[in-house]
Design a protein around this motif. Sequence first.
Motif, PDB file in Angstrom:
ATOM      1  N   ILE A 282      21.880  67.692   0.817  1.00  0.00           N
ATOM      2  CA  ILE A 282      22.829  66.637   0.448  1.00  0.00           C
ATOM      3  C   ILE A 282      23.723  66.383   1.661  1.00  0.00           C
ATOM      4  O   ILE A 282      24.268  67.319   2.233  1.00  0.00           O
TER       5      ILE A 282
ATOM      6  N   GLN B 107      19.982  62.102   0.394  1.00  0.00           N
ATOM      7  CA  GLN B 107      20.945  62.055  -0.711  1.00  0.00           C
ATOM      8  C   GLN B 107      22.340  62.124  -0.095  1.00  0.00           C
ATOM      9  O   GLN B 107      22.606  62.997   0.728  1.00  0.00           O
TER      10      GLN B 107
ATOM     11  N   ILE C 109      26.755  61.703  -0.473  1.00  0.00           N
ATOM     12  CA  ILE C 109      28.029  61.611  -1.180  1.00  0.00           C
ATOM     13  C   ILE C 109      29.050  61.189  -0.126  1.00  0.00           C
ATOM     14  O   ILE C 109      29.027  61.698   0.995  1.00  0.00           O
TER      15      ILE C 109
ATOM     16  N   GLU D   4      28.840  54.399  -6.701  1.00  0.00           N
ATOM     17  CA  GLU D   4      28.644  54.324  -8.158  1.00  0.00           C
ATOM     18  C   GLU D   4      29.549  53.277  -8.804  1.00  0.00           C
ATOM     19  O   GLU D   4      29.109  52.549  -9.694  1.00  0.00           O
TER      20      GLU D   4
ATOM     21  N   ASP E 158      24.183  54.415  -6.618  1.00  0.00           N
ATOM     22  CA  ASP E 158      23.973  55.809  -7.008  1.00  0.00           C
ATOM     23  C   ASP E 158      24.662  56.796  -6.069  1.00  0.00           C
ATOM     24  O   ASP E 158      24.384  57.983  -6.092  1.00  0.00           O
ATOM     25  N   ILE E 159      25.582  56.313  -5.248  1.00  0.00           N
ATOM     26  CA  ILE E 159      26.281  57.185  -4.303  1.00  0.00           C
ATOM     27  C   ILE E 159      27.643  57.555  -4.871  1.00  0.00           C
ATOM     28  O   ILE E 159      28.500  56.690  -5.090  1.00  0.00           O
ATOM     29  N   GLN E 160      27.818  58.865  -5.096  1.00  0.00           N
ATOM     30  CA  GLN E 160      29.103  59.361  -5.578  1.00  0.00           C
ATOM     31  C   GLN E 160      30.109  59.368  -4.429  1.00  0.00           C
ATOM     32  O   GLN E 160      29.731  59.440  -3.259  1.00  0.00           O
TER      33      GLN E 160
ATOM     34  N   ALA F 111      30.925  67.024  -7.359  1.00  0.00           N
ATOM     35  CA  ALA F 111      29.915  66.008  -7.028  1.00  0.00           C
ATOM     36  C   ALA F 111      28.716  66.651  -6.340  1.00  0.00           C
ATOM     37  O   ALA F 111      27.558  66.308  -6.630  1.00  0.00           O
TER      38      ALA F 111
ATOM     39  N   THR G 240      25.024  66.794  -8.054  1.00  0.00           N
ATOM     40  CA  THR G 240      23.895  66.218  -7.322  1.00  0.00           C
ATOM     41  C   THR G 240      22.782  67.254  -7.142  1.00  0.00           C
ATOM     42  O   THR G 240      21.607  66.939  -7.327  1.00  0.00           O
TER      43      THR G 240
ATOM     44  N   ILE H 117      21.006  67.606 -10.478  1.00  0.00           N
ATOM     45  CA  ILE H 117      20.169  66.436 -10.771  1.00  0.00           C
ATOM     46  C   ILE H 117      18.888  66.491  -9.940  1.00  0.00           C
ATOM     47  O   ILE H 117      17.799  66.195 -10.431  1.00  0.00           O
ATOM     48  N   LEU H 118      19.023  66.875  -8.675  1.00  0.00           N
ATOM     49  CA  LEU H 118      17.862  66.951  -7.784  1.00  0.00           C
ATOM     50  C   LEU H 118      17.012  68.196  -8.038  1.00  0.00           C
ATOM     51  O   LEU H 118      15.930  68.321  -7.473  1.00  0.00           O
TER      52      LEU H 118
END
Length: 179
Positions: A44, A72, A74, A102, A107-109, A127, A131, A134-135
């Motif tokens: 991430i 991915q 953030i 978001e 979809d980016i926090q 966050a 993430t 989720i991943l």
Amino acid sequence: RQRQMCIRDRYTTYFEGSPISIIDTPGHQAFTAIRTLSGKVSDITVLVIALNSGIQEQTRECIKFIQANDLQCIVAFTKCDIEGIDQAKIEESLLAEGLVLEKYGGDIQSARVSAQTGEGVTDLLEAIKLTAEILELQTRTEGPAQGYILESHLDDTLGARSTLITTAGILQPLSLIHI
């Protein structure tokens, strides 16, 4: 004479019982190669944008790298404790660069953080943890270790020293070094 091998782990913090390893790379434009390696190693990417500086050339470079490698991401907006900063203007600049937060349907926090007050750090860690869940991030723990050396130096007492991060497998350190 025998010495115990020293294992340092200054890159890892724990949040709600989960380890989070953080590789902080310099923001100055001259450190492109370091940021590129960090992007390859990381699961991430946290894109840090100082609210008082906005989108810099190195920020654009990082965004292009994130997009080209489908990383991915953030966004952490720092210096949120400074009064009078127009965060919406910076968010619009991110939209123009192709990063959709978001709050704009993407979809980016994002999180607002302050190093001075500690505000938002928990939000950022939440966050990252969310993430990762989720991943369903997991690493292969069997077989030989693979990874990257993050830094190395010569220690007057201990000799050559390295800090590394494994991306797969388990590195079994020697328990004793004979000199």
